[in-house]
Design an enzyme around this catalytic site. Structure first.
Site, PDB file in Angstrom:
ATOM      1  N   GLU A 163     -10.460  22.915 -39.799  1.00 61.46           N
ATOM      2  CA  GLU A 163     -11.100  22.337 -39.769  1.00 61.46           C
ATOM      3  C   GLU A 163     -12.299  22.111 -38.504  1.00 61.46           C
ATOM      4  OE1 GLU A 163     -14.399  19.110 -41.329  1.00 61.46           O
ATOM      5  OE2 GLU A 163     -13.250  19.933 -43.760  1.00 61.46           O
ATOM      6  N   CYS A 199     -18.546  15.944 -38.703  1.00 65.49           N
ATOM      7  CA  CYS A 199     -18.962  17.336 -38.671  1.00 65.49           C
ATOM      8  C   CYS A 199     -19.984  18.137 -39.498  1.00 65.49           C
ATOM      9  CB  CYS A 199     -17.349  18.310 -38.637  1.00 65.49           C
ATOM     10  SG  CYS A 199     -16.783  17.901 -39.692  1.00 65.49           S
TER      11      CYS A 199
END
Length: 485
Positions: A250, A284
């Site tokens: 990720e 993020c």
């Protein structure tokens, strides 16, 4: 453990001594909390060998009930030390204590979720022709290398380690150096369980990247699970290519929040500000770009600037703090410098950041920034800037909004803000992102898969599909014939 050594090298059941250490720094005060043991290549090879031996020569991979029991015991043990763990999370990461408590609670929930799946990871079977049976078995992939970031070190560890355990993998963990002291506290209730097989879990703190490199390149490691930047993700892909590892990555994001003309601007502006300043903008999925219908642009710009300016910044241990420091003074200075370059080229600087004058020496505080801009191709509209900065951009219709939001190499997350359900779903379906929230942002759950399109990563974490990253699918065929034929 020595009084000032906050995290040690653990290879299976053994604590391995080392003379090398690095300091753990509180980013809210600049003070040294203690020392972290510093592993290297030799310790990494020892841990990989222990994990390989446990996987190949014990019944760990074939014992779902044992793995469930271990996960449940870890969850209960971590829950029992919530306050200690949350305090260490705030001390090492800087986030507000309330947020740290929430992260521990979410982590406990996630461990229990995967404890249930440990005993339910089924394959399937079919008769492909008369008397010919094909059985598909989901088997553990082997040894997993888990490289943990510092921004959410509880959840981002557990969303990899818990499914790895549930699937039957053994694991070698490389915690982030900034939050390794917290990781030690978080893992202690697991690592001290007497029923945990030797070699099933190892933990290797380090200041540099030698352990990570060893995990990525070792032919004895079958899976790498990493959360972090796109640049590091690309390096991991390249380094892992010769051994053809399974990769769960990720990576970065540039999350857009699309505000339609019917939205209640006064109500959502504080929510957008909170979405942008979560973990001081160091997440993020944090809001990075606010796309607003042109009819509400000026109103939203003013409301958002006011909400950002009202954010209470301080030590995460202080009551009422909404945003803590960045992870380090060096990181703060780098982010500050990059945002000041944005100020030179943006159409308008709406809110200019500052370093609070009353911050302790060595602390890493930075107030939020907001710029307005029209061109989505500007470098600061494309690049992930890992800090509390927002860009607000106008659009004239849904087509333009979607085109602007999708004009990026990333595809991790986005949100849509409107009272019209049809428009929300229409836009959500058109966005090229792994997660889209409607009238909310940064809502993540153990049960719901998370991951990115395009350069935001490979695979999914959370949810049932996270098991796939730690499994191989085996097809077993046999022609058993048909009775009487």
């Amino acid at each position: 453990m020595p009084a000032d050594l906050l995290a040690q090298i653990r290879i299976g059941r053994r604590i391995v001594d080392t003379a090398a250490t690095h300091p753990s720094i509180n980013p809210a005060t600049g003070e040294t909390l203690g020392a972290i043991a510093d592993a290297g290549v030799e310790k990494a090879e020892m841990a990989i060998e222990a994990a390989r031996h446990c996987f190949d020569h014990s019944l760990w991979a074939q014992s779902p009930r044992l793995r469930q029991d271990i996960l449940l015991a870890w969850a209960s043990g971590l829950e029992a030390i919530t306050e200690e763990a949350a305090r260490w999370l705030t001390l090492t990461n800087g986030k507000p204590l309330a947020a740290a408590r929430g992260e521990i609670a979410a982590s406990v929930s996630e461990i229990r979720y995967y404890a249930g799946l440990a005993r339910h990871n089924p394959g399937h079977a079919m008769e492909v022709a008369p008397g010919e049976v094909s059985v598909m078995l989901r088997e553990p992939a082997g040894v997993a290398g888990i490289i943990v970031p510092w921004n959410a070190p509880a959840v981002l560890l557990i969303r990899s380690l818990a499914p790895a355990i549930a699937a039957g993998c053994t694991s070698v963990i490389k915690p982030a150096p900034q939050t390794a002291a917290f990781t030690d506290v978080c893992l202690r209730p697991l690592l001290e369980l007497p029923q945990l097989p030797d070699g099933a879990i190892s933990v290797l703190p380090e200041a540099g990247h030698a352990v990570s490199q060893a995990l990525v390149t070792s032919p004895a490691v079958d899976v790498i699970s990493f959360t972090g930047s796109n640049a590091v993700g690309q390096s991991i892909m390249a380094a892992a290519a010769p051994t053809m590892k399974k990769l769960s990555l990720e990576l970065g994001g540039k999350s857009c929040c699309i505000v339609l003309e019917d939205a209640d601007v006064a109500a959502i502006a504080p929510k957008l500000a909170a979405a942008a300043t979560i973990i001081s903008g160091q997440q993020c999925t944090a809001a990075r770009r606010i796309l607003v219908h042109e009819s509400r642009f000026e109103e939203t710009k003013a409301a958002l600037a006011a909400a950002l300016e009202a954010t209470k910044i301080g030590d995460g241990l202080d009551a009422g703090t909404q945003m803590g420091p960045l992870i380090s003074a060096a990181a703060r200075d780098a982010v500050k410098t990059r945002i000041e370059e944005v100020f030179d080229t943006a159409d308008e600087v709406v809110l200019r950041h500052s370093v609070p004058a009353d911050g302790p020496a060595g602390s890493a505080f930075l107030t939020p920034s907001l710029v307005a801009h029209h061109d989505p191709k500007a470098d600061f509209c494309q690049e992930e800037i890992f800090g509390p900065m927002l860009v607000i951009e106008p659009f004239s219709n849904e087509v333009e909004a979607v085109a602007k939001a999708n004009d990026t190499v990333y595809g991790l997350s986005a949100s849509v803000w409107t009272n019209r359900g049809d428009a929300a779903w229409r836009i959500a379906r058109a966005l090229r992102d792994g997660t889209v929230w409607i009238n909310d942002h940064n809502k993540l759950f153990a049960e719901a898969e998370t991951g990115g399109y395009r350069r935001s990563g490979l695979g999914r974490l959370h949810g049932f599909d996270a098991l796939l990253d730690f499994c191989e699918l085996k097809h077993v065929y046999q022609n058993v014939g048909v009775v009487g034929m």
